[in-house]
Design a protein around this motif. Structure first.
Motif, PDB file in Angstrom:
ATOM      1  N   LYS A  17       0.811  -1.223   0.000  1.00 45.68           N
ATOM      2  CA  LYS A  17       0.000   0.000   0.000  1.00 45.68           C
ATOM      3  C   LYS A  17       0.840   1.266   0.000  1.00 45.68           C
ATOM      4  O   LYS A  17       0.497   2.232  -0.640  1.00 45.68           O
ATOM      5  CB  LYS A  17      -0.907   0.012   1.243  1.00 45.68           C
ATOM      6  N   GLY A  18       1.948   1.246   0.764  1.00 45.19           N
ATOM      7  CA  GLY A  18       2.758   2.451   0.895  1.00 45.19           C
ATOM      8  C   GLY A  18       3.831   2.559  -0.158  1.00 45.19           C
ATOM      9  O   GLY A  18       4.864   3.194   0.060  1.00 45.19           O
ATOM     10  N   GLU A  21       6.811   5.275  -0.854  1.00 42.48           N
ATOM     11  CA  GLU A  21       6.991   6.125   0.321  1.00 42.48           C
ATOM     12  C   GLU A  21       8.257   5.734   1.069  1.00 42.48           C
ATOM     13  O   GLU A  21       8.760   4.627   0.923  1.00 42.48           O
ATOM     14  CB  GLU A  21       5.773   6.011   1.247  1.00 42.48           C
ATOM     15  N   ASP A  38       7.014   5.523   9.798  1.00 40.86           N
ATOM     16  CA  ASP A  38       7.367   6.821   9.218  1.00 40.86           C
ATOM     17  C   ASP A  38       6.994   7.990  10.125  1.00 40.86           C
ATOM     18  O   ASP A  38       7.255   9.137   9.798  1.00 40.86           O
ATOM     19  CB  ASP A  38       6.754   6.997   7.821  1.00 40.86           C
ATOM     20  N   GLY A  40       4.200   9.188  10.628  1.00 48.61           N
ATOM     21  CA  GLY A  40       2.964   9.836  10.179  1.00 48.61           C
ATOM     22  C   GLY A  40       1.833   8.828  10.197  1.00 48.61           C
ATOM     23  O   GLY A  40       1.296   8.504  11.250  1.00 48.61           O
ATOM     24  N   LYS A  41       1.496   8.305   9.009  1.00 48.63           N
ATOM     25  CA  LYS A  41       0.452   7.285   8.930  1.00 48.63           C
ATOM     26  C   LYS A  41       0.846   6.034   9.703  1.00 48.63           C
ATOM     27  O   LYS A  41       0.026   5.361  10.292  1.00 48.63           O
ATOM     28  CB  LYS A  41       0.220   6.882   7.459  1.00 48.63           C
ATOM     29  N   ARG A  42       2.144   5.727   9.634  1.00 48.65           N
ATOM     30  CA  ARG A  42       2.643   4.505  10.266  1.00 48.65           C
ATOM     31  C   ARG A  42       3.472   4.913  11.478  1.00 48.65           C
ATOM     32  O   ARG A  42       4.624   5.262  11.354  1.00 48.65           O
ATOM     33  CB  ARG A  42       3.489   3.761   9.214  1.00 48.65           C
ATOM     34  N   ARG A  43       2.820   4.905  12.652  1.00 43.83           N
ATOM     35  CA  ARG A  43       3.475   5.430  13.847  1.00 43.83           C
ATOM     36  C   ARG A  43       4.372   4.388  14.511  1.00 43.83           C
ATOM     37  O   ARG A  43       4.297   3.213  14.214  1.00 43.83           O
ATOM     38  CB  ARG A  43       2.423   5.933  14.827  1.00 43.83           C
ATOM     39  N   ARG A  46       2.764   1.362  16.111  1.00 45.95           N
ATOM     40  CA  ARG A  46       2.114   0.395  15.225  1.00 45.95           C
ATOM     41  C   ARG A  46       2.946   0.232  13.957  1.00 45.95           C
ATOM     42  O   ARG A  46       2.497   0.585  12.864  1.00 45.95           O
ATOM     43  CB  ARG A  46       0.704   0.869  14.866  1.00 45.95           C
ATOM     44  N   LYS A  48       5.013  -1.343  10.696  1.00 47.44           N
ATOM     45  CA  LYS A  48       4.651  -2.290   9.654  1.00 47.44           C
ATOM     46  C   LYS A  48       5.747  -3.321   9.512  1.00 47.44           C
ATOM     47  O   LYS A  48       6.917  -2.982   9.448  1.00 47.44           O
ATOM     48  CB  LYS A  48       4.485  -1.520   8.335  1.00 47.44           C
ATOM     49  N   ASN A  77       7.666   9.790  17.155  1.00 44.77           N
ATOM     50  CA  ASN A  77       7.193   9.912  15.779  1.00 44.77           C
ATOM     51  C   ASN A  77       7.761  11.163  15.120  1.00 44.77           C
ATOM     52  O   ASN A  77       8.078  11.156  13.933  1.00 44.77           O
ATOM     53  CB  ASN A  77       5.661   9.925  15.750  1.00 44.77           C
ATOM     54  N   ARG A  81       9.753  11.411  11.559  1.00 46.59           N
ATOM     55  CA  ARG A  81       9.394  12.346  10.479  1.00 46.59           C
ATOM     56  C   ARG A  81      10.583  13.237  10.138  1.00 46.59           C
ATOM     57  O   ARG A  81      10.869  13.489   8.967  1.00 46.59           O
ATOM     58  CB  ARG A  81       8.194  13.215  10.889  1.00 46.59           C
TER      59      ARG A  81
END
Length: 93
Positions: A17-18, A21, A38, A40-43, A46, A48, A77, A81
């Motif tokens: 999905k990413g 990125e 990352d 952001g979306k993936r903290r 949590r 991946k 996080n 970033r």
């Protein structure tokens, strides 16, 4: 080119999905699997799970992330970033 991912290393996601990125390696499960986040979306809390074959390892390891992970075992996080942003600027994107 067979390289071993390291904590704090910036990676580009090639599959899933990413795709396209950037993220940071925050954990290594085994020779084939790493945890990425990352900030952001993936903290950080949590991450991946990714097969290293689906990642393009970038020639950059964030000293902030690597240092924080080795000292406390976690990283903010914002720091994730920041590491990605710093890498993108250095690369000129």
């Amino acid at each position: 080119m067979e390289t071993v991912p390291q904590i704090g290393q910036i990676v580009k996601v090639l599959r899933g999905k990413g795709e396209g990125e950037y993220a940071v390696v925050i954990g290594i499960i085994d020779a084939r699997t790493v945890l990425i986040a990352d900030g952001g979306k993936r903290r950080f809390d949590r991450p991946k799970k990714k097969n290293v074959l689906h990642l393009e390892l970038q020639p950059f390891i964030s000293p902030e992330v690597a240092g924080s992970m080795s000292e406390t075992g976690r990283v903010t996080n914002a720091k994730l970033r920041y590491a990605i942003q710093k890498y993108m600027q250095a690369k000129g994107e």
